[in-house]
Design an enzyme around this catalytic site. Sequence first.
Site, PDB file in Angstrom:
ATOM      1  N   ALA A 127      40.947  23.310  31.872  1.00  0.00           N
ATOM      2  CA  ALA A 127      41.257  24.713  31.603  1.00  0.00           C
ATOM      3  C   ALA A 127      41.198  25.587  32.857  1.00  0.00           C
ATOM      4  O   ALA A 127      41.393  26.789  32.774  1.00  0.00           O
ATOM      5  CB  ALA A 127      40.293  25.245  30.560  1.00  0.00           C
ATOM      6  N   ASN A 193      32.931  22.285  30.840  1.00  0.00           N
ATOM      7  CA  ASN A 193      33.524  21.194  31.636  1.00  0.00           C
ATOM      8  C   ASN A 193      34.226  21.763  32.865  1.00  0.00           C
ATOM      9  O   ASN A 193      34.311  21.109  33.903  1.00  0.00           O
ATOM     10  CB  ASN A 193      34.514  20.411  30.779  1.00  0.00           C
ATOM     11  CG  ASN A 193      33.805  19.598  29.717  1.00  0.00           C
ATOM     12  OD1 ASN A 193      33.254  18.551  29.998  1.00  0.00           O
ATOM     13  ND2 ASN A 193      33.784  20.087  28.493  1.00  0.00           N
ATOM     14  N   HIS A 223      38.586  32.423  32.959  1.00  0.00           N
ATOM     15  CA  HIS A 223      37.852  31.632  33.951  1.00  0.00           C
ATOM     16  C   HIS A 223      38.122  32.211  35.336  1.00  0.00           C
ATOM     17  O   HIS A 223      39.282  32.387  35.719  1.00  0.00           O
ATOM     18  CB  HIS A 223      38.330  30.180  33.938  1.00  0.00           C
ATOM     19  CG  HIS A 223      38.173  29.500  32.621  1.00  0.00           C
ATOM     20  ND1 HIS A 223      36.948  29.173  32.083  1.00  0.00           N
ATOM     21  CD2 HIS A 223      39.084  29.085  31.716  1.00  0.00           C
ATOM     22  CE1 HIS A 223      37.118  28.578  30.910  1.00  0.00           C
ATOM     23  NE2 HIS A 223      38.406  28.522  30.667  1.00  0.00           N
TER      24      HIS A 223
HETATM   25  N1  LIG Z   1      38.019  19.904  31.107  1.00  0.00           N
HETATM   26  C1  LIG Z   1      38.239  20.977  30.341  1.00  0.00           C
HETATM   27  O1  LIG Z   1      38.657  22.039  30.814  1.00  0.00           O
HETATM   28  C2  LIG Z   1      38.000  20.862  28.869  1.00  0.00           C
HETATM   29  C3  LIG Z   1      38.462  21.881  28.036  1.00  0.00           C
HETATM   30  C4  LIG Z   1      38.244  21.756  26.670  1.00  0.00           C
HETATM   31  C5  LIG Z   1      37.578  20.652  26.157  1.00  0.00           C
HETATM   32  N2  LIG Z   1      37.150  19.686  27.019  1.00  0.00           N
HETATM   33  C6  LIG Z   1      36.474  18.481  26.498  1.00  0.00           C
HETATM   34  O2  LIG Z   1      37.312  17.873  25.558  1.00  0.00           O
HETATM   35  C7  LIG Z   1      36.587  17.597  24.369  1.00  0.00           C
HETATM   36  C8  LIG Z   1      37.538  17.688  23.185  1.00  0.00           C
HETATM   37  O3  LIG Z   1      38.003  19.013  23.020  1.00  0.00           O
HETATM   38  P1  LIG Z   1      38.672  19.464  21.652  1.00  0.00           P
HETATM   39  O4  LIG Z   1      38.949  20.892  21.730  1.00  0.00           O
HETATM   40  O5  LIG Z   1      39.788  18.543  21.329  1.00  0.00           O
HETATM   41  O6  LIG Z   1      37.464  19.183  20.636  1.00  0.00           O
HETATM   42  P2  LIG Z   1      37.524  18.970  19.060  1.00  0.00           P
HETATM   43  O7  LIG Z   1      38.615  19.786  18.471  1.00  0.00           O
HETATM   44  O8  LIG Z   1      36.131  19.181  18.581  1.00  0.00           O
HETATM   45  O9  LIG Z   1      37.928  17.438  18.896  1.00  0.00           O
HETATM   46  C9  LIG Z   1      37.142  16.370  19.319  1.00  0.00           C
HETATM   47  C10 LIG Z   1      37.372  15.217  18.347  1.00  0.00           C
HETATM   48  O10 LIG Z   1      36.793  14.029  18.884  1.00  0.00           O
HETATM   49  C11 LIG Z   1      35.949  13.447  17.880  1.00  0.00           C
HETATM   50  N3  LIG Z   1      34.895  12.689  18.542  1.00  0.00           N
HETATM   51  C12 LIG Z   1      33.757  13.164  19.097  1.00  0.00           C
HETATM   52  N4  LIG Z   1      33.074  12.151  19.668  1.00  0.00           N
HETATM   53  C13 LIG Z   1      33.775  11.026  19.448  1.00  0.00           C
HETATM   54  C14 LIG Z   1      33.585   9.672  19.787  1.00  0.00           C
HETATM   55  N5  LIG Z   1      32.500   9.261  20.471  1.00  0.00           N
HETATM   56  N6  LIG Z   1      34.531   8.772  19.424  1.00  0.00           N
HETATM   57  C15 LIG Z   1      35.621   9.174  18.752  1.00  0.00           C
HETATM   58  N7  LIG Z   1      35.860  10.447  18.384  1.00  0.00           N
HETATM   59  C16 LIG Z   1      34.949  11.366  18.737  1.00  0.00           C
HETATM   60  C17 LIG Z   1      35.447  14.633  17.101  1.00  0.00           C
HETATM   61  O11 LIG Z   1      34.904  14.253  15.843  1.00  0.00           O
HETATM   62  P3  LIG Z   1      33.676  15.121  15.251  1.00  0.00           P
HETATM   63  O12 LIG Z   1      34.262  16.473  14.945  1.00  0.00           O
HETATM   64  O13 LIG Z   1      33.253  14.348  14.071  1.00  0.00           O
HETATM   65  O14 LIG Z   1      32.642  15.195  16.335  1.00  0.00           O
HETATM   66  C18 LIG Z   1      36.723  15.455  16.993  1.00  0.00           C
HETATM   67  O15 LIG Z   1      37.580  14.944  15.991  1.00  0.00           O
HETATM   68  C19 LIG Z   1      35.453  18.655  24.356  1.00  0.00           C
HETATM   69  O16 LIG Z   1      34.330  18.184  23.639  1.00  0.00           O
HETATM   70  C20 LIG Z   1      35.147  18.814  25.824  1.00  0.00           C
HETATM   71  O17 LIG Z   1      34.174  17.868  26.223  1.00  0.00           O
HETATM   72  C21 LIG Z   1      37.355  19.772  28.339  1.00  0.00           C
HETATM   73  N1  LIG Z   2      36.120  24.318  26.635  1.00  0.00           N
HETATM   74  C1  LIG Z   2      36.457  24.265  28.027  1.00  0.00           C
HETATM   75  C2  LIG Z   2      36.899  25.557  28.589  1.00  0.00           C
HETATM   76  C3  LIG Z   2      38.209  26.018  28.022  1.00  0.00           C
HETATM   77  O1  LIG Z   2      38.901  25.220  27.390  1.00  0.00           O
HETATM   78  O2  LIG Z   2      38.587  27.178  28.257  1.00  0.00           O
HETATM   79  C4  LIG Z   2      35.390  23.575  28.832  1.00  0.00           C
HETATM   80  O3  LIG Z   2      34.665  22.780  28.318  1.00  0.00           O
HETATM   81  O4  LIG Z   2      35.320  23.776  30.011  1.00  0.00           O
END
Ligand SMILES: NC(=O)c1ccc[n+]([C@@H]2O[C@H](COP(=O)([O-])OP(=O)(O)OC[C@H]3O[C@@H](n4cnc5c(N)ncnc54)[C@H](OP(=O)(O)O)[C@@H]3O)[C@@H](O)[C@H]2O)c1
Ligand SMILES: N[C@@H](CC(=O)O)C(=O)O
Length: 270
Positions: A127, A193, A223
């Site tokens: 992000a 993250n 951000h």
């Molecule tokens: N780098 C970045 O800027 C950034 C930005 C946004 C998000 N992220 C990362 O990306 C992840 C996902 O984001 P999102 O918005 O897609 O989240 P989300 O809508 O909560 O979706 C995550 C999905 O993964 C499932 N899950 C969790 N742990 C698991 C595992 N060990 N094995 C299989 N499935 C699993 C969850 O199930 P449950 O609901 O049952 O837990 C949910 O269905 C966040 O948790 C964060 O760590 C990174």
């Molecule tokens: N949820 C993100 C931030 C974003 O998506 O804006 C993170 O973990 O960094």
Amino acid sequence: MSEPTIRRVGIIGLGAIGRRVLEALQTQHLPSASYAVVDRMQHPEAFTESRHLTLFSDVRSLIDWQPDLVIECAGHGAVVDAVPACLRAGIDVVIASIGALADRALREDLEQAANAGKARLILVSGAIGGLDAIRSARAAGLDEVIYIGRKPPQAWGGTPADDVFDLASIDEPTTIFRGSAAQASVLFPKNANVTAAVALSGVGFELTQVQLIADPGVHKNVHEVQARGAFGELSIRLINNPLPDNVKTSWLAALSIEEAVAKQLQALVF
Ligand SMILES: NC(=O)c1ccc[n+]([C@@H]2O[C@H](COP(=O)([O-])OP(=O)(O)OC[C@H]3O[C@@H](n4cnc5c(N)ncnc54)[C@H](OP(=O)(O)O)[C@@H]3O)[C@@H](O)[C@H]2O)c1
Ligand SMILES: N[C@@H](CC(=O)O)C(=O)O
């Protein structure tokens, strides 16, 4: 564009990001690839059938399916539990949950696993943006890197801010955390993250300063990064639209994964 070599894609986590990425890959970048998913949620059969998805309940089965690329968009736990095995099996992995890398032992384990499997761990900017400039500037020395994250109060629900503040009644910008990227990554695994991306690009987890704000005046995920060093100064501000399925997550995070996958197919890499 060269002939795509990615024929099988595994996705761990089919939430807000996973679904967006799946759709973009199936419709734009890799329409003829096969897709398999590991997710904890039950998905309606109509959905998996319409998407031609193979569903697995564990990562071992996904590895046995022999994907060419795995995309993690599940959470920090999946980086710990699932990603090393994929790398050791020789599968390149793109990860969204890079805040997990605040744990030095895990970073080393992932590096060893990637070396052992001759695979690559591909970290996305997610992000945030402008990290290329920070990485370039780093070579000449950085004096200070500050990250400021501002989201609507409800986006901080389920975080330690919930224990200290009544998020629903916050009526002015309120700092809910001040500290290092090392602390923020661990305390806010679904929100910070981006601080890990900044840390890994610049002065590291301990020295990257972080301020997180619950701001009732914003409806987007804002951000900001400020960096100072021998190169000069930079200031970056992103005002990201959140994904409708998850207000904690910016659409740009999904787009950055899509771009990272598209890059694997390109002869000219920028
Ligand atoms: N780098 C970045 O800027 C950034 C930005 C946004 C998000 N992220 C990362 O990306 C992840 C996902 O984001 P999102 O918005 O897609 O989240 P989300 O809508 O909560 O979706 C995550 C999905 O993964 C499932 N899950 C969790 N742990 C698991 C595992 N060990 N094995 C299989 N499935 C699993 C969850 O199930 P449950 O609901 O049952 O837990 C949910 O269905 C966040 O948790 C964060 O760590 C990174
Ligand atoms: N949820 C993100 C931030 C974003 O998506 O804006 C993170 O973990 O960094």
